[in-house]
Design a protein around this motif. Structure first.
Motif, short mmCIF file in Angstrom:
data_model
loop_
_atom_site.label_atom_id
_atom_site.label_comp_id
_atom_site.label_asym_id
_atom_site.label_seq_id
_atom_site.Cartn_x
_atom_site.Cartn_y
_atom_site.Cartn_z
N LEU A 69 59.70 26.91 48.57
CA LEU A 69 61.08 27.32 48.81
C LEU A 69 61.38 27.54 50.28
N GLY A 70 60.33 27.54 51.10
CA GLY A 70 60.52 27.79 52.52
C GLY A 70 60.62 29.26 52.88
N VAL A 71 60.13 30.16 51.99
CA VAL A 71 60.25 31.59 52.25
C VAL A 71 58.89 32.29 52.33
N VAL A 72 57.80 31.53 52.27
CA VAL A 72 56.50 32.20 52.21
C VAL A 72 56.22 33.01 53.46
N GLU A 73 56.72 32.57 54.62
CA GLU A 73 56.47 33.33 55.85
C GLU A 73 57.13 34.71 55.78
N ARG A 74 58.26 34.80 55.12
CA ARG A 74 58.90 36.10 54.95
C ARG A 74 58.02 37.02 54.11
N PHE A 75 57.43 36.47 53.08
CA PHE A 75 56.54 37.27 52.24
C PHE A 75 55.29 37.69 53.00
N LEU A 76 54.69 36.76 53.72
CA LEU A 76 53.46 37.08 54.45
C LEU A 76 53.71 38.13 55.52
N ALA A 77 54.89 38.07 56.15
CA ALA A 77 55.21 39.07 57.18
C ALA A 77 55.46 40.45 56.57
N ALA A 78 55.96 40.49 55.34
CA ALA A 78 56.31 41.76 54.72
C ALA A 78 55.14 42.40 53.99
N GLY A 79 54.18 41.58 53.52
CA GLY A 79 53.09 42.10 52.70
C GLY A 79 51.79 42.24 53.45
N THR A 80 50.74 42.56 52.71
CA THR A 80 49.41 42.70 53.29
C THR A 80 48.40 41.99 52.40
N PRO A 81 47.44 41.25 52.96
CA PRO A 81 46.49 40.50 52.13
C PRO A 81 45.56 41.42 51.35
N GLN A 82 45.26 41.00 50.14
CA GLN A 82 44.22 41.62 49.31
C GLN A 82 43.21 40.51 49.03
N ARG A 83 42.16 40.45 49.84
CA ARG A 83 41.29 39.27 49.87
C ARG A 83 40.19 39.27 48.81
N ALA A 84 39.94 40.40 48.20
CA ALA A 84 38.86 40.47 47.22
C ALA A 84 39.14 41.59 46.24
N VAL A 85 38.39 41.59 45.16
CA VAL A 85 38.44 42.66 44.16
C VAL A 85 37.03 43.20 44.00
N GLN A 86 36.86 44.48 44.22
CA GLN A 86 35.57 45.15 43.99
C GLN A 86 35.68 45.96 42.70
N VAL A 87 34.71 45.75 41.81
CA VAL A 87 34.72 46.42 40.52
C VAL A 87 33.57 47.42 40.47
N HIS A 88 33.89 48.67 40.16
CA HIS A 88 32.91 49.75 40.10
C HIS A 88 32.94 50.43 38.74
N SER A 89 31.84 51.03 38.38
CA SER A 89 31.78 51.88 37.19
C SER A 89 30.51 52.72 37.26
N GLY A 90 30.61 53.94 36.75
CA GLY A 90 29.44 54.80 36.70
C GLY A 90 28.84 55.10 38.05
N GLY A 91 29.66 55.08 39.09
CA GLY A 91 29.16 55.37 40.43
C GLY A 91 28.53 54.19 41.13
N GLN A 92 28.57 53.00 40.53
CA GLN A 92 27.91 51.82 41.09
C GLN A 92 28.88 50.66 41.24
N LEU A 93 28.58 49.77 42.17
CA LEU A 93 29.34 48.53 42.35
C LEU A 93 28.83 47.50 41.35
N LEU A 94 29.71 47.00 40.49
CA LEU A 94 29.33 45.99 39.50
C LEU A 94 29.41 44.58 40.08
N GLY A 95 30.30 44.35 41.01
CA GLY A 95 30.42 43.01 41.58
C GLY A 95 31.70 42.85 42.37
N VAL A 96 31.82 41.70 43.03
CA VAL A 96 32.95 41.41 43.91
C VAL A 96 33.48 40.02 43.58
N MET A 97 34.79 39.91 43.52
CA MET A 97 35.45 38.60 43.42
C MET A 97 36.13 38.30 44.75
N ASP A 98 35.66 37.29 45.46
CA ASP A 98 36.25 36.87 46.73
C ASP A 98 37.31 35.82 46.43
#
Length: 535
Positions: A69-98
């Motif tokens: 649509l030609g508007v992605v730069e507006r979104f990128l300027a307004a937002g912040t990247p979330q580059r990965a997901v870290q999953v935890h449980s029971g006090g431990q890191l279960l894994g990461v999705m990059d």
């Protein structure tokens, strides 16, 4: 309301499409219809835009859409990247999705509150010549063979809008769906959610990661601009202190961290539901009016945006008389399975979070750790998170082989570069960002490619379906008008001597042909125009 009542009511305006509901789905649909040259009216029951909304994640597939649509730069300027997901449980890191491995140039989610998304899409709509008519509620309609006559309550009076088509993008309690008599199958999610925005004082970990803590009181931290966080949680009781609940879980992982500058604490209930039909005659549903899911994976708004992008080009062809109305049946055929996929995934997450037995929770954690440690399984999860796992290979309006990256019904990969005849380098995906279909001829055999290219432009120009055509050779020194595709890219795409690909306006491949490209193009044109099954 009868037809005679409508005829004598105040107003009597006419439009090709009436869109009900100006959330992200309705805004995008109305803007895209106008970009396609279709008259459209957008109404919303709210008197003003919302000042805050709990939805926050924009997925890579939605960013690809916004690029078109030609508007992605507006979104990128307004937002912040979330580059990965870290999953935890029971006090431990279960894994990461990059998310860099998702297969898109946008290898990240974008943290951005939904009201900002709505404001950017409203600007886009206005650039297309449209706007939102607010404090306007759909209170009734009468359907007839040529469209609908909708009764709108506005400014203390009622007016009638005559429309050829009406699309309900009006949410959970959709008047459009309810007045149409369309069922909404599914169930309520029993355990409530809550959310608030906050700063994490003492936080020393990354700010570009989503942190999921799957403890007895689950907490999900999603990054917002300004080093703020949107905190989703499952409250301990109906009257509990939400900040204290979230702090109790987070303390196990970061005891030095505290929540400060807390805003917008809100409790809410969620649902897993999907409409029994996405179309009833001249009425269609999209977004939350058509489907609802758990917020745990952030798919709700993004799924609605894909509905709008899928529906807009089809509805435009029908309104312009370039396709039969039965083309719109392909909207449900393609988007309802996508919604069901999200519903099932959300229910699985809800069930996993609801486990209370220690042994069951331990087994769940072992399974998640194994999944995130296995490259193939982890990649599957990443692609699903990015919403790049949707295929329309079973659609009634795609034809040709469905396998491989250029398979019919697959999304056109957005990471392939080509060299244009001018010498400039461009991403293949960007060439297909058009209101109409784009035809791509790709090949390794120079003679075969030249012959097909000589005949293609005139054949494509003969149909209003096609907006542009390009040819790219995986060899050097081709004729004028033919660009270059790297041999490695051709191998990755499964291109042999010749391959024709018809790319739809939504970025999905409508047809692929490795033989008789001109005949395949004509067959596909007829398929879309009449919406007969490719089989």
């Amino acid at each position: 309301m009868t037809d005679s009542d409508c005829a004598t009511a105040a107003g009597g305006d006419h439009t090709a499409v009436l869109v009900v509901g100006a959330g992200p789905t309705g805004l995008l649909l109305a803007a895209e219809l106008r970009r396609h040259g279709v008259a459209c009216r957008l109404i919303d029951a709210r008197p003003a835009p919302q000042h805050w909304d709990r939805a926050t994640v924009v997925h890579p597939r939605s960013l690809e859409l916004f690029e078109s649509l030609g508007v992605v730069e507006r979104f990128l300027a307004a937002g912040t990247p979330q580059r990965a997901v870290q999953v935890h449980s029971g006090g431990q890191l279960l894994g990461v999705m990059d998310l860099a491995s998702c297969g898109s140039v946008y290898g990240y989610n974008l943290g951005l509150s939904e009201e900002v998304t709505e404001s950017i899409l409203t600007e886009y709509l206005r650039r297309q010549g449209g706007d939102v008519q607010r404090d306007a509620r759909l209170v009734g309609f009468a359907a007839h063979a040529g469209g609908v006559r909708a009764e709108i309550a506005r400014d203390g009076r009622r007016e009638v809008v005559a429309a050829e088509w009406m699309v309900g993008c009006d949410g959970l309690h959709s008047p459009t769906r309810e007045l149409s008599g369309i069922g909404f199958d599914g169930h309520d999610i029993g355990r409530p959610w809550a959310v608030f925005d906050a700063t994490l004082q003492g936080w020393s970990a990354r700010y570009d990661v989503t942190f999921a803590y799957l403890d007895a009181l689950p907490v999900i931290l999603t990054a917002l601009p300004g080093r703020r966080w949107r905190v989703y949680l499952r409250p301990s009781t109906p009257q509990s202190d939400l900040v204290a609940d979230a702090a109790a879980t987070l303390r196990r992982y970061a005891p030095q961290v505290s929540f400060t500058a807390v805003e917008n604490p809100t409790r809410f209930h969620c649902h897993t539901r999907v409409a029994t039909r996405f179309r009833a005659g001249r009425v269609l549903l999209a977004g939350d009016a058509a489907h609802l899911c758990s917020p745990a994976e952030g798919h709700g708004m993004n799924c609605g945006l894909q509905d709008a992008f899928n529906l807009a080009w089809k509805l435009a062809l029908v309104c312009r008389g370039a396709a039969d109305a039965c083309l719109l049946d392909s909207y449900e055929a393609e988007r309802r399975p996508a919604a069901e996929l999200v519903m099932r995934s959300g229910d699985a997450v809800e069930a996993a979070q609801a486990l209370t037995d220690p042994a069951a929770r331990a087994a769940r954690d072992r399974t998640m750790r194994a999944t995130l440690a296995d490259p193939a399984a982890r990649h599957h999860e990443v692609v699903a998170e990015a919403e790049l796992n949707v295929s329309y290979g079973g659609s009634p309006i795609v034809c040709g082989a469905a396998d491989g990256p250029l398979g019919a019904g697959q999304r056109l990969p957005d990471t392939i570069d080509v060299r244009l005849p001018s010498g400039a380098t461009e991403r293949l995906h960007r060439l297909a960002h058009r209101a109409g279909h784009t035809v791509l001829l790709l090949g390794r055999d120079p003679a075969v490619l030249r012959a097909a290219w000589a005949a293609l432009p005139a054949r494509a120009a003969a149909s209003p379906l096609f907006a542009a055509a390009f040819a790219f050779a995986a060899t050097a020194g081709e004729a004028d008008g033919i660009g270059q595709l790297a041999p490695a890219a051709a191998a990755r795409l499964g291109v042999a001597d010749l391959c024709l690909v018809a790319v739809r306006p939504d970025g999905y491949i409508g047809a692929r042909a490795d033989r008789d490209p001109l005949g395949a193009l004509e067959r596909y044109r007829g398929l879309v125009a009449s919406a007969r099954s490719a089989a």
